[in-house]
Design a protein around this motif. Structure first.
Motif, PDB file in Angstrom:
ATOM      1  N   ASP A 159       0.907  -1.167   0.024  1.00 10.39           N
ATOM      2  CA  ASP A 159      -0.020   0.099   0.053  1.00 10.39           C
ATOM      3  C   ASP A 159       0.912   1.253   0.076  1.00 10.39           C
ATOM      4  OD1 ASP A 159      -2.010  -1.893   0.265  1.00 10.39           O
ATOM      5  OD2 ASP A 159      -2.299  -1.569   2.395  1.00 10.39           O
ATOM      6  N   GLY A 160       2.040   1.186  -0.828  1.00 15.47           N
ATOM      7  CA  GLY A 160       2.984   2.392  -0.778  1.00 15.47           C
ATOM      8  C   GLY A 160       3.835   2.556   0.372  1.00 15.47           C
ATOM      9  N   TYR A 161       3.689   1.749   1.462  1.00 12.92           N
ATOM     10  CA  TYR A 161       4.539   1.590   2.458  1.00 12.92           C
ATOM     11  C   TYR A 161       5.801   0.976   2.443  1.00 12.92           C
ATOM     12  CZ  TYR A 161       0.969   4.216   5.135  1.00 12.92           C
ATOM     13  OH  TYR A 161       0.168   5.058   5.464  1.00 12.92           O
ATOM     14  N   THR A 162       7.008   0.996   2.822  1.00 15.08           N
ATOM     15  CA  THR A 162       8.253  -0.050   2.831  1.00 15.08           C
ATOM     16  C   THR A 162       8.507  -0.393   4.364  1.00 15.08           C
ATOM     17  OG1 THR A 162       8.998   1.072   1.101  1.00 15.08           O
ATOM     18  CG2 THR A 162      10.681  -0.195   2.521  1.00 15.08           C
ATOM     19  N   VAL A 163       8.309  -1.811   4.290  1.00  9.73           N
ATOM     20  CA  VAL A 163       8.433  -2.285   5.936  1.00  9.73           C
ATOM     21  C   VAL A 163       9.714  -3.175   5.742  1.00  9.73           C
ATOM     22  CG1 VAL A 163       7.589  -3.945   7.653  1.00  9.73           C
ATOM     23  CG2 VAL A 163       6.242  -2.438   6.164  1.00  9.73           C
ATOM     24  N   THR A 164      10.709  -2.722   6.832  1.00 12.92           N
ATOM     25  CA  THR A 164      11.961  -3.092   6.851  1.00 12.92           C
ATOM     26  C   THR A 164      12.337  -3.922   8.277  1.00 12.92           C
ATOM     27  OG1 THR A 164      12.863  -1.523   5.567  1.00 12.92           O
ATOM     28  CG2 THR A 164      14.376  -2.545   6.868  1.00 12.92           C
ATOM     29  N   VAL A 165      12.630  -4.954   8.120  1.00 19.06           N
ATOM     30  CA  VAL A 165      12.972  -5.890   9.477  1.00 19.06           C
ATOM     31  C   VAL A 165      14.478  -6.162   9.548  1.00 19.06           C
ATOM     32  CG1 VAL A 165      12.420  -8.195  10.488  1.00 19.06           C
ATOM     33  CG2 VAL A 165      10.568  -7.153   9.095  1.00 19.06           C
ATOM     34  N   LYS A 166      14.790  -5.560  10.808  1.00 22.33           N
ATOM     35  CA  LYS A 166      16.355  -6.025  11.166  1.00 22.33           C
ATOM     36  C   LYS A 166      16.564  -6.906  12.188  1.00 22.33           C
ATOM     37  CE  LYS A 166      17.543  -1.459   9.480  1.00 22.33           C
ATOM     38  NZ  LYS A 166      18.126  -0.024   9.539  1.00 22.33           N
ATOM     39  N   GLY A 167      17.384  -7.879  12.175  1.00 25.36           N
ATOM     40  CA  GLY A 167      17.554  -8.573  13.263  1.00 25.36           C
ATOM     41  C   GLY A 167      17.582 -10.209  12.871  1.00 25.36           C
ATOM     42  N   LYS A 168      18.554 -11.026  13.414  1.00 29.23           N
ATOM     43  CA  LYS A 168      18.632 -12.346  12.914  1.00 29.23           C
ATOM     44  C   LYS A 168      18.422 -13.347  14.071  1.00 29.23           C
ATOM     45  CE  LYS A 168      22.176 -11.061   9.655  1.00 29.23           C
ATOM     46  NZ  LYS A 168      23.497 -11.204   9.276  1.00 29.23           N
ATOM     47  N   PRO A 169      17.105 -13.649  14.364  1.00 29.94           N
ATOM     48  CA  PRO A 169      16.759 -14.676  15.407  1.00 29.94           C
ATOM     49  C   PRO A 169      17.315 -15.858  15.216  1.00 29.94           C
ATOM     50  CG  PRO A 169      14.809 -13.578  14.384  1.00 29.94           C
ATOM     51  CD  PRO A 169      16.046 -13.304  13.628  1.00 29.94           C
ATOM     52  N   MET A 170      17.647 -16.589  16.332  1.00 25.18           N
ATOM     53  CA  MET A 170      18.144 -17.815  16.469  1.00 25.18           C
ATOM     54  C   MET A 170      17.235 -18.914  17.051  1.00 25.18           C
ATOM     55  SD  MET A 170      21.179 -17.561  15.167  1.00 25.18           S
ATOM     56  CE  MET A 170      22.000 -19.083  15.692  1.00 25.18           C
ATOM     57  N   THR A 171      17.235 -20.007  16.551  1.00 29.32           N
ATOM     58  CA  THR A 171      16.147 -21.196  17.207  1.00 29.32           C
ATOM     59  C   THR A 171      16.096 -21.048  18.716  1.00 29.32           C
ATOM     60  OG1 THR A 171      16.494 -22.393  15.118  1.00 29.32           O
ATOM     61  CG2 THR A 171      15.426 -23.457  16.869  1.00 29.32           C
ATOM     62  N   GLY A 172      15.032 -20.707  19.219  1.00 28.02           N
ATOM     63  CA  GLY A 172      14.532 -21.125  20.607  1.00 28.02           C
ATOM     64  C   GLY A 172      15.262 -20.188  21.480  1.00 28.02           C
ATOM     65  N   MET A 173      15.666 -18.947  20.844  1.00 28.65           N
ATOM     66  CA  MET A 173      16.249 -17.753  21.822  1.00 28.65           C
ATOM     67  C   MET A 173      15.701 -16.630  21.583  1.00 28.65           C
ATOM     68  SD  MET A 173      20.291 -18.592  21.035  1.00 28.65           S
ATOM     69  CE  MET A 173      20.841 -17.305  22.023  1.00 28.65           C
ATOM     70  N   ALA A 174      15.284 -15.929  22.553  1.00 30.08           N
ATOM     71  CA  ALA A 174      14.678 -14.722  22.732  1.00 30.08           C
ATOM     72  C   ALA A 174      15.717 -13.693  21.979  1.00 30.08           C
ATOM     73  CB  ALA A 174      14.344 -14.000  23.965  1.00 30.08           C
ATOM     74  N   HIS A 175      15.417 -12.840  20.842  1.00 31.33           N
ATOM     75  CA  HIS A 175      16.259 -12.108  20.119  1.00 31.33           C
ATOM     76  C   HIS A 175      15.627 -10.651  19.618  1.00 31.33           C
ATOM     77  CE1 HIS A 175      18.928 -10.641  16.835  1.00 31.33           C
ATOM     78  NE2 HIS A 175      19.758 -11.586  17.442  1.00 31.33           N
ATOM     79  N   PRO A 176      15.939  -9.714  19.687  1.00 31.05           N
ATOM     80  CA  PRO A 176      15.340  -8.409  19.304  1.00 31.05           C
ATOM     81  C   PRO A 176      15.222  -8.261  17.806  1.00 31.05           C
ATOM     82  CG  PRO A 176      17.811  -7.894  19.973  1.00 31.05           C
ATOM     83  CD  PRO A 176      17.346  -9.454  20.164  1.00 31.05           C
ATOM     84  N   LEU A 177      14.040  -7.856  17.401  1.00 28.78           N
ATOM     85  CA  LEU A 177      13.793  -7.606  16.080  1.00 28.78           C
ATOM     86  C   LEU A 177      13.334  -6.075  16.073  1.00 28.78           C
ATOM     87  CD1 LEU A 177      11.595 -10.334  14.578  1.00 28.78           C
ATOM     88  CD2 LEU A 177      13.944  -9.718  14.052  1.00 28.78           C
ATOM     89  N   THR A 178      13.659  -5.207  14.962  1.00 31.33           N
ATOM     90  CA  THR A 178      13.188  -3.903  14.924  1.00 31.33           C
ATOM     91  C   THR A 178      12.516  -3.976  13.603  1.00 31.33           C
ATOM     92  OG1 THR A 178      14.997  -2.952  16.166  1.00 31.33           O
ATOM     93  CG2 THR A 178      13.952  -1.622  14.667  1.00 31.33           C
ATOM     94  N   VAL A 179      11.401  -3.248  13.625  1.00 33.37           N
ATOM     95  CA  VAL A 179      10.696  -3.199  12.175  1.00 33.37           C
ATOM     96  C   VAL A 179      10.584  -1.485  11.968  1.00 33.37           C
ATOM     97  CG1 VAL A 179       8.309  -3.470  11.031  1.00 33.37           C
ATOM     98  CG2 VAL A 179       9.253  -5.142  12.430  1.00 33.37           C
ATOM     99  N   SER A 180      10.898  -1.211  11.057  1.00 34.08           N
ATOM    100  CA  SER A 180      10.772   0.269  10.543  1.00 34.08           C
ATOM    101  C   SER A 180       9.866   0.274   9.249  1.00 34.08           C
ATOM    102  CB  SER A 180      12.023   0.615  10.190  1.00 34.08           C
ATOM    103  OG  SER A 180      12.899   0.526  11.041  1.00 34.08           O
ATOM    104  N   ILE A 181       8.980   1.458   9.359  1.00 30.00           N
ATOM    105  CA  ILE A 181       7.754   1.914   8.506  1.00 30.00           C
ATOM    106  C   ILE A 181       8.189   3.031   7.874  1.00 30.00           C
ATOM    107  CG2 ILE A 181       5.383   1.814   7.949  1.00 30.00           C
ATOM    108  CD1 ILE A 181       5.065   0.034  10.361  1.00 30.00           C
TER     109      ILE A 181
END
Length: 316
Positions: A212-234
């Protein structure tokens, strides 16, 4: 959303120190626990196969039944991957094994409790008593809505047009009474949509997508079974978006499904809601239990319109 005690008695100071460390460790683990999810009563998306809509099962309210208290974005966390129809005596039951292709469809179901009777008491979670998802087996079709419940405990989910193929429907809920009171459940069943089904390959992992004209970017590299930060930018037109509107007491809803088995996980941003000016960055704690590709569906609202962005994330 994975030593043997010494025979001689330790000193009082050593015991107190160990208890303090254990308490701190438990608090840290709890803070990384993911919250479970919601949907919207809006029904607007321009993504083919990514329809979503709802009929509210309860009036919207800023008061939720979050087990994590008032921490921003921290709500219920369901255990398991959602691939079972029954858990701890609760069962998702439906006579619908097939649904029509290419037209609106109705899926009716009940949740029965350990006594075999339909459950009629459900706690609010993200302002709703039931969250319902329909996902095509190749993860190209996605619907997220809120069904309505009759007095006898029968829920009715009004689905938008479904493409031919195999689908899995998920019910996410929290009983308000009984042995499962306060426990979060995600149960599912499969349903077939007749017709000439063509399986679409899952898009390759990517760091960004457009909707819908928006660009969504996801940064972060989750590892299996581990809590990991993700950042979503719009962003929109190359500019950071700062007009995200509150969406079920948060600024965005993130649902993930595992390639191959459609295992379910959902997360919420921990960003504090401060009126109609959220963004551009949203922080998540991601804990995905299985390695491989996960299809992420991010839902956010601007100008009263709900947008759904989808991208593939690789989990090592």
């Amino acid at each position: 959303m994975l030593s043997s005690r010494p025979t001689d008695r330790p000193s009082s100071r050593s015991t107190t120190r160990r208890r303090s460390l254990a308490t701190a460790g438990a608090a840290t683990a709890l803070a990384l626990t993911l919250a479970a999810c919601g949907s919207s009563s809006d029904s607007s998306s321009s993504m083919p196969g990514m329809d979503h809509g709802a009929k509210s099962s309860a009036p919207s309210s800023s008061s939720t039944s979050n087990a994590m208290g008032d921490m921003p974005g921290m709500g219920h966390t369901a255990t398991g991957n959602g691939l079972a129809a029954a858990k701890d005596g609760y069962r998702l039951a439906s006579r619908n094994t097939t649904l029509p292709s290419g037209e609106r469809a109705v899926y009716r179901f009940t949740v029965t409790g350990p006594d075999g009777k339909p459950v009629t008491g459900f706690a609010l979670d993200q302002t709703k008593r039931m969250h319902f998802y329909a996902v095509r087996s190749d993860l190209t079709g996605f619907q997220h809505l809120h069904p309505t419940m009759a007095a006898d405990g029968t829920w009715t989910a009004d689905l938008a047009s479904l493409a031919s193929g195999s689908w899995r429907v998920f019910a996410s809920f929290t009983p308000a009474t009984g042995s499962g009171k306060g426990q979060d459940f995600v149960l599912s069943r499969t349903v077939s949509v007749p017709g000439n089904a063509t399986r679409t390959p899952l898009p390759a992992p990517a760091g960004s997508t457009r909707v819908d004209g928006y660009t969504v970017t996801v940064k972060g590299k989750p590892m299996t079974g581990m809590a990991h930060p993700l950042t979503v930018s719009i962003a929109k037109d190359g500019k950071p978006v700062t007009d995200l509107q509150p969406y079920l007491d948060t600024y965005a809803h993130l649902t993930a499904f595992h390639e191959g088995d459609a295992a379910f996980a959902h997360l919420h941003p921990t960003t504090k809601v401060t009126g109609d000016h959220g963004g551009p960055d949203l922080s998540f704690h991601a804990e995905l239990p299985t390695s491989g590709n996960w299809r992420l569906f991010l839902q956010f609202r601007t100008g009263g319109t709900l947008h759904t962005a989808a991208l593939t994330l690789r989990v090592g």
